[in-house]
Write a protein that holds these residues in place. Structure first.
Motif, PDB file in Angstrom:
ATOM      1  N   ALA A 223      44.450  65.335  41.732  1.00 15.78           N
ATOM      2  CA  ALA A 223      44.993  65.707  43.043  1.00 15.78           C
ATOM      3  C   ALA A 223      46.506  65.862  42.988  1.00 15.78           C
ATOM      4  O   ALA A 223      47.074  66.788  43.594  1.00 15.78           O
ATOM      5  CB  ALA A 223      44.600  64.656  44.082  1.00 15.78           C
TER       6      ALA A 223
ATOM      7  N   ARG B 292      48.258  66.810  40.504  1.00 17.71           N
ATOM      8  CA  ARG B 292      48.630  67.982  39.712  1.00 17.71           C
ATOM      9  C   ARG B 292      47.899  69.249  40.153  1.00 17.71           C
ATOM     10  O   ARG B 292      48.001  70.288  39.512  1.00 17.71           O
ATOM     11  CB  ARG B 292      48.341  67.707  38.225  1.00 17.71           C
ATOM     12  CG  ARG B 292      49.044  66.464  37.694  1.00 17.71           C
ATOM     13  CD  ARG B 292      48.694  66.209  36.242  1.00 17.71           C
ATOM     14  NE  ARG B 292      49.256  67.234  35.380  1.00 17.71           N
ATOM     15  CZ  ARG B 292      50.496  67.232  34.905  1.00 17.71           C
ATOM     16  NH1 ARG B 292      51.320  66.227  35.212  1.00 17.71           N
ATOM     17  NH2 ARG B 292      50.936  68.195  34.130  1.00 17.71           N
ATOM     18  N   ASN B 293      47.144  69.121  41.267  1.00 12.71           N
ATOM     19  CA  ASN B 293      46.404  70.249  41.806  1.00 12.71           C
ATOM     20  C   ASN B 293      45.476  70.848  40.750  1.00 12.71           C
ATOM     21  O   ASN B 293      45.447  72.068  40.530  1.00 12.71           O
ATOM     22  CB  ASN B 293      47.365  71.326  42.340  1.00 12.71           C
ATOM     23  CG  ASN B 293      46.672  72.347  43.228  1.00 12.71           C
ATOM     24  OD1 ASN B 293      45.642  72.045  43.853  1.00 12.71           O
ATOM     25  ND2 ASN B 293      47.195  73.567  43.254  1.00 12.71           N
ATOM     26  N   GLU B 294      44.695  69.980  40.089  1.00 15.65           N
ATOM     27  CA  GLU B 294      43.771  70.400  39.038  1.00 15.65           C
ATOM     28  C   GLU B 294      42.344  69.988  39.393  1.00 15.65           C
ATOM     29  O   GLU B 294      42.137  69.110  40.235  1.00 15.65           O
ATOM     30  CB  GLU B 294      44.180  69.784  37.695  1.00 15.65           C
ATOM     31  CG  GLU B 294      45.535  70.264  37.186  1.00 15.65           C
ATOM     32  CD  GLU B 294      46.008  69.536  35.945  1.00 15.65           C
ATOM     33  OE1 GLU B 294      46.943  70.031  35.285  1.00 15.65           O
ATOM     34  OE2 GLU B 294      45.447  68.459  35.642  1.00 15.65           O
TER      35      GLU B 294
END
Length: 328
Positions: free
Chosen positions: A44, A46-48
């Motif tokens: 979350a 690292r937006n992965e």
């Protein structure tokens, strides 16, 4: 004059007390963390996406990062008091580091490769050697600095596998890949079990060449020998085992998630859960102020033999897991 000496003695006593309290605080072992929640949180941030292999890679990253960020930081290479006088926590660090090294190597040569002819992932190729620097290195390069570089390269690899557009970066959850890592874990636990059991000293038969009539070895070894862990090393071996099993617990938790389909197909999920249960017993609080070394069924407890029992049971279950993974 006597009053002046009294003040000096009081100051020395105060410094020693302060060092002792710091050493006690720095000797607190890190808590176990939830590998799945840990992976989701990092994804979350690292937006992965949490893809196959993300949990295992995140577990390795967090285990190694914990060695650097726990109270007191990384202590194995400290040259100043009070850490230079401590040995239990450095032994714990070494145990966890050895398990992390095995996982990093397996990720480089097995988990990230589809077959023996495939190429290594460039980030893992650079990351894995970073963890092999001596755990006591304190000058340039320092152990902490090299381990931190390895962690950053692992984060780089994790970002690659989470990128759906990067087809060259993969984590393969296959039975043969998992079995290769399990075999390495077997060897680590087997060695720890032997060293812990040798706390009381045993007369052992030489079984090095058992099972092969034509086998040879480089130099002569006696048919029987006394094997005993030095009294000075007993607590170090005990805490090394504590650190190793702490790290292994997290890796097994991660494996249970990333290899769920493989374990289900091999009917081996319960085997992994049993190994985890056995290893959880190794993390129970040590209420004694020191590691006791009683003889067998003697009046005083032997903490090393208790730890060896748990590790031996886990190792036996690992061997069974390896056999299940090898079956079609």
């Amino acid at each position: 004059m006597s009053q002046h000496k009294g003040k000096i003695a009081a100051a020395i006593a105060a410094v020693l007390l302060l060092f002792y309290l710091i050493a006690v605080y720095w000797s607190i072992e890190p808590d176990r963390f939830d590998v799945l929640e840990n992976a989701k949180q990092q994804a979350a941030e690292r937006n992965e996406q949490v893809v196959t292999g993300y949990v295992t890679t995140s577990a390795l990253i967090t285990v190694t990062q914990t060695l650097l960020d726990k109270p007191g930081g990384y202590l194995s290479n400290d040259m100043m008091p009070p850490s230079v006088m401590m040995d239990n926590m450095p032994a714990w660090e070494y145990g966890a580091l050895e398990m992390a090294r095995d996982m990093a190597l397996s990720m480089r040569k097995d988990f990230s490769r589809s077959q023996s002819q495939s190429t290594e992932h460039p980030s893992l190729k650079k990351a894995q050697p970073q963890f092999n620097i001596s755990n006591t290195a304190w000058m340039w390069p320092s152990a902490e600095g090299e381990y931190q570089k390895g962690i950053e390269l692992l984060i780089e690899y994790r970002s690659h596998i989470a990128d759906s557009g990067d087809r060259q970066s993969q984590f393969y959850a296959r039975a043969d890949n998992l079995r290769a890592w399990v075999k390495e874990a077997e060897k680590r636990l087997g060695s720890l079990s032997q060293r812990l059991s040798a706390s009381v000293g045993q007369e052992r038969l030489n079984t090095d060449l058992a099972g092969d009539r034509e086998a040879h070895q480089a130099t002569y070894a006696p048919h029987e020998q006394i094997v005993r862990t030095s009294w000075w090393e007993i607590d170090d071996v005990f805490y090394e085992a504590r650190g190793a099993t702490w790290a292994l617990l997290h890796f097994l938790d991660a494996i249970e998630h990333d290899f769920a389909d493989v374990l289900e197909k091999k009917n081996a999920k319960v085997s992994v859960q049993q190994i985890i249960r056995e290893l959880e017993a190794t993390q129970e609080p040590v209420w004694s102020p020191m590691v006791l070394n009683g003889n067998g069924f003697g009046f005083v407890a032997n903490h090393s033999l208790v730890m060896a029992n748990y590790i031996s049971r886990a190792n036996a279950a690992l061997i069974e897991l390896s056999e299940l993974l090898a079956q079609g």
